[in-house]
Enzyme design. Sequence first.
Site, PDB file in Angstrom:
ATOM      1  N   LYS A  16       0.826  -1.207   0.000  1.00  0.00           N
ATOM      2  CA  LYS A  16       0.000   0.000   0.000  1.00  0.00           C
ATOM      3  C   LYS A  16       0.860   1.257   0.000  1.00  0.00           C
ATOM      4  CE  LYS A  16      -2.235  -0.850   3.871  1.00  0.00           C
ATOM      5  NZ  LYS A  16      -1.622  -2.131   4.256  1.00  0.00           N
ATOM      6  N   ARG A 130      11.274  -7.279   4.334  1.00  0.00           N
ATOM      7  CA  ARG A 130      11.351  -5.862   4.699  1.00  0.00           C
ATOM      8  C   ARG A 130      12.002  -5.695   6.076  1.00  0.00           C
ATOM      9  NH1 ARG A 130       5.868  -2.475   4.668  1.00  0.00           N
ATOM     10  NH2 ARG A 130       5.661  -3.067   6.828  1.00  0.00           N
ATOM     11  N   ARG A 136      12.433  -2.457  10.743  1.00  0.00           N
ATOM     12  CA  ARG A 136      11.313  -1.889  11.501  1.00  0.00           C
ATOM     13  C   ARG A 136      11.079  -2.721  12.746  1.00  0.00           C
ATOM     14  NH1 ARG A 136       5.940  -0.321   8.139  1.00  0.00           N
ATOM     15  NH2 ARG A 136       4.973  -1.262   9.946  1.00  0.00           N
ATOM     16  N   ARG A 147      -0.290  -8.786  13.506  1.00  0.00           N
ATOM     17  CA  ARG A 147      -0.796  -7.773  12.564  1.00  0.00           C
ATOM     18  C   ARG A 147      -1.733  -8.392  11.523  1.00  0.00           C
ATOM     19  NH1 ARG A 147       4.800  -5.736  11.134  1.00  0.00           N
ATOM     20  NH2 ARG A 147       3.947  -4.452   9.472  1.00  0.00           N
TER      21      ARG A 147
HETATM   22  P1  AMP Z   1       1.442   0.611   9.260  1.00  0.00           P
HETATM   23  O1  AMP Z   1       2.714   1.308   8.966  1.00  0.00           O
HETATM   24  O2  AMP Z   1       0.266   1.227   8.545  1.00  0.00           O
HETATM   25  O3  AMP Z   1       1.525  -0.874   9.036  1.00  0.00           O
HETATM   26  O4  AMP Z   1       1.140   0.824  10.818  1.00  0.00           O
HETATM   27  C1  AMP Z   1       2.028   0.391  11.799  1.00  0.00           C
HETATM   28  C2  AMP Z   1       1.316   0.250  13.132  1.00  0.00           C
HETATM   29  O5  AMP Z   1       0.764   1.514  13.532  1.00  0.00           O
HETATM   30  C3  AMP Z   1       0.128  -0.706  13.133  1.00  0.00           C
HETATM   31  O6  AMP Z   1       0.505  -2.056  13.323  1.00  0.00           O
HETATM   32  C4  AMP Z   1      -0.681  -0.160  14.306  1.00  0.00           C
HETATM   33  O7  AMP Z   1      -0.091  -0.523  15.551  1.00  0.00           O
HETATM   34  C5  AMP Z   1      -0.487   1.345  14.162  1.00  0.00           C
HETATM   35  N1  AMP Z   1      -1.534   1.936  13.294  1.00  0.00           N
HETATM   36  C6  AMP Z   1      -1.359   2.594  12.120  1.00  0.00           C
HETATM   37  N2  AMP Z   1      -2.512   3.012  11.610  1.00  0.00           N
HETATM   38  C7  AMP Z   1      -3.472   2.602  12.479  1.00  0.00           C
HETATM   39  C8  AMP Z   1      -4.889   2.704  12.507  1.00  0.00           C
HETATM   40  N3  AMP Z   1      -5.564   3.317  11.524  1.00  0.00           N
HETATM   41  N4  AMP Z   1      -5.547   2.179  13.574  1.00  0.00           N
HETATM   42  C9  AMP Z   1      -4.891   1.568  14.576  1.00  0.00           C
HETATM   43  N5  AMP Z   1      -3.559   1.410  14.593  1.00  0.00           N
HETATM   44  C10 AMP Z   1      -2.844   1.924  13.563  1.00  0.00           C
END
Ligand code: AMP
Length: 196
Positions: A16, A130, A136, A147
Site C-alpha cells: 500500500k 522488509r 522496523r 498484525r
Molecule cells: P502501518 O505502517 O500502517 O503498518 O502501521 C504500523 C502500526 O501503527 C500498526 O501495526 C498499528 O499498531 C499502528 N496503526 C497505524 N494506523 C493505524 C490505525 N488506523 N488504527 C490503529 N492502529 C494503527
Amino acid sequence: MSARRLLLLGPPGAGKGTQARLLAAQLGVPVIATGDMLRQAVAEDSQLGRSARALMEAGKLVTDELVIEVAKERLNREDARHGFILDGFPRTVAQARALDALLQKLGVELECCVMMVVDEDEVVERLLKRARIEGRSDDNEVSIRVRMREYREKTAPLAEHYRKLGVLRETSGSGSIEQITTRIEEALKQGAEELA
Ligand code: AMP
C-alpha cells in the site's frame, strides 16, 4: 483517472505504501499514512508516541480514539483539501464511520477504496524481507502474525462498508510494482466510468 480522494485497503505488506506514494506523485495529492505519523510520534517520544509505542511493537492496533484524532488533524490541513490518498486508515469500522462523518463535514466524498488482494503467505514473506532490509521494530515474526490477525478480524470487514457505499474496487496485489500500479489505475478508471 480523475478520482483524487482515495483509500488503499489491504493487509500489512500488500504494498500500500509504495503504491500510495506513486499515485500521490501522479495526482499531486498528499499521502496520509497513520502508521508513518505514529512512527514519527514514537521517534519524537511525544505523548502520542508514548501511548502508541507498546501496541505498535506488539503488532496490535492503536486505539480508535488516538488514531482518529491523528487522522482528523491531518485531513483538516490545507494540503488535503484537494485530495489525498489514505494508507493504513481507517482500520476498523469505528474509524471508517468517523472518517465518513469527517468527510461529510468537510463537504467531500471518498471516491474510491482500492482493496489490494494478496495471498497471506506471500505477504508474510514480503514482511520478513522488509524486516531484514529496513529493520522496523514491528517486523518480527510474532508481531507480523498479530498484525495479520488484526487485519483479518478488524480491517478486512471494511470491504463491506465500502462496498455498501458503492466505492469498493478489488485488485490483485501480486506481481511487480509496475504491474500493480497499472491494475490500480485500471480499477480507478473503471470506478470513474461507473460514476460518470
Ligand atoms: P502501518 O505502517 O500502517 O503498518 O502501521 C504500523 C502500526 O501503527 C500498526 O501495526 C498499528 O499498531 C499502528 N496503526 C497505524 N494506523 C493505524 C490505525 N488506523 N488504527 C490503529 N492502529 C494503527
